[in-house]
Design a protein around this motif. Structure first.
Motif, PDB file in Angstrom:
ATOM      1  N   ILE A  51       1.000  -1.425  -0.144  1.00 57.77           N
ATOM      2  CA  ILE A  51      -0.135   0.041  -0.033  1.00 57.77           C
ATOM      3  C   ILE A  51       0.728   1.304  -0.020  1.00 57.77           C
ATOM      4  O   ILE A  51       0.428   2.418  -0.349  1.00 57.77           O
ATOM      5  N   PHE A  52       2.027   1.225   0.402  1.00 62.39           N
ATOM      6  CA  PHE A  52       3.110   2.196   0.350  1.00 62.39           C
ATOM      7  C   PHE A  52       3.822   2.610  -0.921  1.00 62.39           C
ATOM      8  O   PHE A  52       4.649   3.531  -0.929  1.00 62.39           O
ATOM      9  N   THR A  53       3.686   1.654  -1.643  1.00 60.79           N
ATOM     10  CA  THR A  53       4.277   1.614  -3.023  1.00 60.79           C
ATOM     11  C   THR A  53       4.395   3.281  -3.563  1.00 60.79           C
ATOM     12  O   THR A  53       5.610   3.620  -3.910  1.00 60.79           O
ATOM     13  N   LEU A  54       3.394   3.627  -4.163  1.00 66.98           N
ATOM     14  CA  LEU A  54       3.135   5.026  -4.666  1.00 66.98           C
ATOM     15  C   LEU A  54       3.770   6.011  -3.823  1.00 66.98           C
ATOM     16  O   LEU A  54       4.661   6.909  -4.452  1.00 66.98           O
ATOM     17  N   ILE A  65      15.523   8.337  -9.677  1.00 66.33           N
ATOM     18  CA  ILE A  65      14.447   8.007 -10.541  1.00 66.33           C
ATOM     19  C   ILE A  65      14.410   6.150 -10.289  1.00 66.33           C
ATOM     20  O   ILE A  65      15.449   5.544 -10.437  1.00 66.33           O
ATOM     21  N   PRO A  66      13.487   6.050  -9.830  1.00 70.30           N
ATOM     22  CA  PRO A  66      13.091   4.605  -9.361  1.00 70.30           C
ATOM     23  C   PRO A  66      13.205   3.801 -10.773  1.00 70.30           C
ATOM     24  O   PRO A  66      12.257   4.046 -11.784  1.00 70.30           O
ATOM     25  N   ILE A  67      13.641   2.621 -10.902  1.00 77.16           N
ATOM     26  CA  ILE A  67      13.442   1.426 -11.978  1.00 77.16           C
ATOM     27  C   ILE A  67      12.950   0.387 -11.373  1.00 77.16           C
ATOM     28  O   ILE A  67      13.495  -0.193 -10.553  1.00 77.16           O
ATOM     29  N   ILE A  68      11.924  -0.094 -11.700  1.00 80.06           N
ATOM     30  CA  ILE A  68      11.087  -1.120 -11.519  1.00 80.06           C
ATOM     31  C   ILE A  68      11.429  -2.205 -12.214  1.00 80.06           C
ATOM     32  O   ILE A  68      11.266  -2.280 -13.442  1.00 80.06           O
ATOM     33  N   VAL A  69      11.879  -3.278 -11.714  1.00 79.83           N
ATOM     34  CA  VAL A  69      12.404  -4.431 -12.163  1.00 79.83           C
ATOM     35  C   VAL A  69      11.383  -5.551 -12.621  1.00 79.83           C
ATOM     36  O   VAL A  69      10.555  -5.563 -11.755  1.00 79.83           O
ATOM     37  N   HIS A  70      11.546  -6.423 -13.538  1.00 82.46           N
ATOM     38  CA  HIS A  70      10.692  -7.446 -14.156  1.00 82.46           C
ATOM     39  C   HIS A  70       9.335  -7.444 -13.552  1.00 82.46           C
ATOM     40  O   HIS A  70       9.045  -8.243 -12.657  1.00 82.46           O
ATOM     41  N   PRO A  71       8.336  -6.355 -13.999  1.00 86.14           N
ATOM     42  CA  PRO A  71       7.080  -6.288 -13.673  1.00 86.14           C
ATOM     43  C   PRO A  71       6.452  -7.737 -14.064  1.00 86.14           C
ATOM     44  O   PRO A  71       5.539  -8.045 -13.296  1.00 86.14           O
ATOM     45  N   GLU A  72       6.799  -8.498 -15.058  1.00 87.36           N
ATOM     46  CA  GLU A  72       6.311  -9.745 -15.503  1.00 87.36           C
ATOM     47  C   GLU A  72       6.260 -10.744 -14.285  1.00 87.36           C
ATOM     48  O   GLU A  72       5.587 -11.727 -14.352  1.00 87.36           O
ATOM     49  N   LYS A  73       7.083 -10.596 -12.953  1.00 84.77           N
ATOM     50  CA  LYS A  73       7.112 -11.576 -12.033  1.00 84.77           C
ATOM     51  C   LYS A  73       6.242 -11.254 -11.042  1.00 84.77           C
ATOM     52  O   LYS A  73       6.017 -11.935 -10.051  1.00 84.77           O
ATOM     53  N   ASN A  74       5.306  -9.959 -11.089  1.00 88.80           N
ATOM     54  CA  ASN A  74       4.639  -9.564 -10.068  1.00 88.80           C
ATOM     55  C   ASN A  74       3.104  -9.989 -10.472  1.00 88.80           C
ATOM     56  O   ASN A  74       2.704  -9.646 -11.896  1.00 88.80           O
ATOM     57  N   SER A  75       2.366 -10.865  -9.767  1.00 93.79           N
ATOM     58  CA  SER A  75       1.042 -11.249 -10.122  1.00 93.79           C
ATOM     59  C   SER A  75      -0.014 -10.317 -10.363  1.00 93.79           C
ATOM     60  O   SER A  75      -0.729 -10.370 -11.253  1.00 93.79           O
ATOM     61  N   VAL A  76       0.104  -9.149  -9.502  1.00 87.46           N
ATOM     62  CA  VAL A  76      -0.773  -8.050  -9.604  1.00 87.46           C
ATOM     63  C   VAL A  76      -0.554  -7.278 -11.144  1.00 87.46           C
ATOM     64  O   VAL A  76      -1.715  -7.152 -11.667  1.00 87.46           O
ATOM     65  N   LEU A  77       0.756  -7.112 -11.236  1.00 89.58           N
ATOM     66  CA  LEU A  77       1.014  -6.513 -12.516  1.00 89.58           C
ATOM     67  C   LEU A  77       0.728  -7.321 -13.967  1.00 89.58           C
ATOM     68  O   LEU A  77       0.284  -6.747 -14.908  1.00 89.58           O
ATOM     69  N   ARG A  78       0.655  -8.587 -13.441  1.00 89.63           N
ATOM     70  CA  ARG A  78       0.336  -9.387 -14.767  1.00 89.63           C
ATOM     71  C   ARG A  78      -1.062  -9.476 -15.060  1.00 89.63           C
ATOM     72  O   ARG A  78      -1.440  -9.401 -16.146  1.00 89.63           O
ATOM     73  N   LYS A  79      -1.732  -9.537 -14.127  1.00 89.93           N
ATOM     74  CA  LYS A  79      -3.275  -9.259 -14.241  1.00 89.93           C
ATOM     75  C   LYS A  79      -3.710  -7.840 -14.763  1.00 89.93           C
ATOM     76  O   LYS A  79      -4.710  -7.939 -15.458  1.00 89.93           O
ATOM     77  N   ASP A  80      -3.049  -6.943 -14.302  1.00 92.53           N
ATOM     78  CA  ASP A  80      -3.764  -5.422 -14.636  1.00 92.53           C
ATOM     79  C   ASP A  80      -2.484  -4.699 -15.162  1.00 92.53           C
ATOM     80  O   ASP A  80      -1.878  -3.942 -14.122  1.00 92.53           O
ATOM     81  N   GLU A 134       0.220   3.142 -14.677  1.00 93.08           N
ATOM     82  CA  GLU A 134      -0.137   4.347 -13.763  1.00 93.08           C
ATOM     83  C   GLU A 134       1.160   4.533 -13.070  1.00 93.08           C
ATOM     84  O   GLU A 134       1.618   5.667 -12.557  1.00 93.08           O
ATOM     85  N   LEU A 135       2.155   3.641 -12.593  1.00 92.23           N
ATOM     86  CA  LEU A 135       3.150   3.664 -11.978  1.00 92.23           C
ATOM     87  C   LEU A 135       4.291   4.375 -12.897  1.00 92.23           C
ATOM     88  O   LEU A 135       5.077   5.428 -12.514  1.00 92.23           O
ATOM     89  N   VAL A 136       4.346   4.137 -14.200  1.00 94.29           N
ATOM     90  CA  VAL A 136       4.945   4.984 -15.365  1.00 94.29           C
ATOM     91  C   VAL A 136       4.678   6.299 -15.587  1.00 94.29           C
ATOM     92  O   VAL A 136       5.441   7.493 -15.629  1.00 94.29           O
ATOM     93  N   LEU A 165      10.469   4.058 -14.201  1.00 92.91           N
ATOM     94  CA  LEU A 165      10.843   3.612 -15.220  1.00 92.91           C
ATOM     95  C   LEU A 165      10.815   1.987 -14.929  1.00 92.91           C
ATOM     96  O   LEU A 165      10.609   1.658 -13.781  1.00 92.91           O
ATOM     97  N   VAL A 166      10.789   1.433 -16.005  1.00 92.95           N
ATOM     98  CA  VAL A 166      10.474   0.044 -16.017  1.00 92.95           C
ATOM     99  C   VAL A 166      11.568  -0.721 -16.794  1.00 92.95           C
ATOM    100  O   VAL A 166      12.132  -0.671 -17.841  1.00 92.95           O
ATOM    101  N   GLN A 167      11.836  -2.148 -16.222  1.00 89.21           N
ATOM    102  CA  GLN A 167      13.163  -2.823 -16.980  1.00 89.21           C
ATOM    103  C   GLN A 167      12.375  -4.369 -16.991  1.00 89.21           C
ATOM    104  O   GLN A 167      12.051  -4.783 -15.947  1.00 89.21           O
ATOM    105  N   ILE A 168      12.609  -5.054 -18.125  1.00 90.68           N
ATOM    106  CA  ILE A 168      11.952  -6.323 -18.429  1.00 90.68           C
ATOM    107  C   ILE A 168      13.471  -7.174 -18.582  1.00 90.68           C
ATOM    108  O   ILE A 168      14.375  -6.712 -18.989  1.00 90.68           O
ATOM    109  N   THR A 169      13.062  -8.540 -18.338  1.00 88.80           N
ATOM    110  CA  THR A 169      14.191  -9.368 -18.359  1.00 88.80           C
ATOM    111  C   THR A 169      14.247 -10.137 -19.705  1.00 88.80           C
ATOM    112  O   THR A 169      13.234 -10.366 -20.389  1.00 88.80           O
ATOM    113  N   ALA A 170      15.436 -10.184 -20.235  1.00 85.85           N
ATOM    114  CA  ALA A 170      15.588 -10.533 -21.913  1.00 85.85           C
ATOM    115  C   ALA A 170      15.103 -12.013 -21.751  1.00 85.85           C
ATOM    116  O   ALA A 170      14.578 -12.091 -22.755  1.00 85.85           O
TER     117      ALA A 170
END
Length: 249
Positions: free
Chosen positions: A117-120, A132-147, A153-155, A160-165
């Protein structure tokens, strides 16, 4: 110059290499991917590993000396993969490292199965500190995968966002491959990194990921990701592409 901003190459600090020998084999794998500079990002504050800045810097120095001795053409710089926690702001002045120790970017890992709840609030206050925060591998977070809109909204709020090769090229299945490609199409990806841990089990694969972007998306996007990683290395800002919402107007 080719920069990888997220990996676990430092030996003995986390779930990466167990020995200096394994670390140098992983470094050789990085060079085979065309990588010239690595920002080492061991896990920090994730409930299992604590790697404060002084420990990371010492490990980086030892590895760089070993790479020079073995004539491996790779430079390693310090960083951390910081698990999101309520004390991040207090730790910024002490134990936390910006990527490449440049004073601008910080790698943030979210929990796997929820968004605190304190993320934002934390991400906003990191930016108020001039970072500048870089959020790593959002694909590993079940909430972000579903929505995926939640990542938008975070971007939109400056992260910023980093995905894994390996996710992008399909190593982890079609679902994650499609998910990461959808993020790219909506301009929600700013970096592609290896998250490498082991020269055989979890190697760099960055060359394959960039080739995929060039062939399936565009050369412009590939260059965008390459240049963005350089900005992280030097601690300079860049203008991200305008994010595209998943909500239909």
């Amino acid at each position: 110059m080719l920069v990888d901003i997220h990996n676990h190459i430092l030996p003995g600090l986390d779930d990466g290499p167990n020995s200096m020998e394994e670390a140098t084999l992983l470094a050789t794998n990085a060079v085979a991917n065309g990588i010239t500079h690595i920002i080492a990002t061991p896990h920090h504050c994730n409930g299992e590993y604590m790697n404060v800045s002084s420990v990371v810097k010492e490990a980086v120095d030892h590895l760089n000396k070993e790479l020079i001795d073995k004539a491996i053409p790779l430079e390693v710089l310090p960083g951390q993969e910081v698990h999101l926690n309520i004390s991040i702001l207090d730790d910024l002045n002490n134990d936390l490292l910006t990527l490449a120790d440049s004073g601008k970017y910080i790698l943030i890992e979210l929990p796997r199965n929820h968004i605190p709840i304190f993320t934002l609030e934390i991400l906003f206050n990191i930016q108020l500190r001039g970072l500048i925060p870089i959020i790593v591998h959002p694909e590993k977070n079940s909430v972000l995968r579903k929505d995926k809109q939640k990542l938008y909204e975070l971007v939109s709020r400056g992260s910023l966002v980093q995905i894994t090769a390996s996710s992008l090229i399909g190593i982890h299945g079609r679902a994650l491959k499609k998910y990461t490609k959808d993020l790219i199409k909506h301009n929600l990806v700013h970096f592609i990194s290896s998250d490498a841990h082991h020269y055989k089990k979890r190697p760099f694969l960055l060359k394959d990921a960039y080739q995929y972007v060039r062939k399936k998306i565009s050369e412009d996007y590939e260059m965008y990701y390459r240049e963005n990683a350089k900005h992280v290395l030097f601690g300079t800002e860049f203008r991200p592409m305008q994010p595209i919402s998943f909500n239909k107007i």
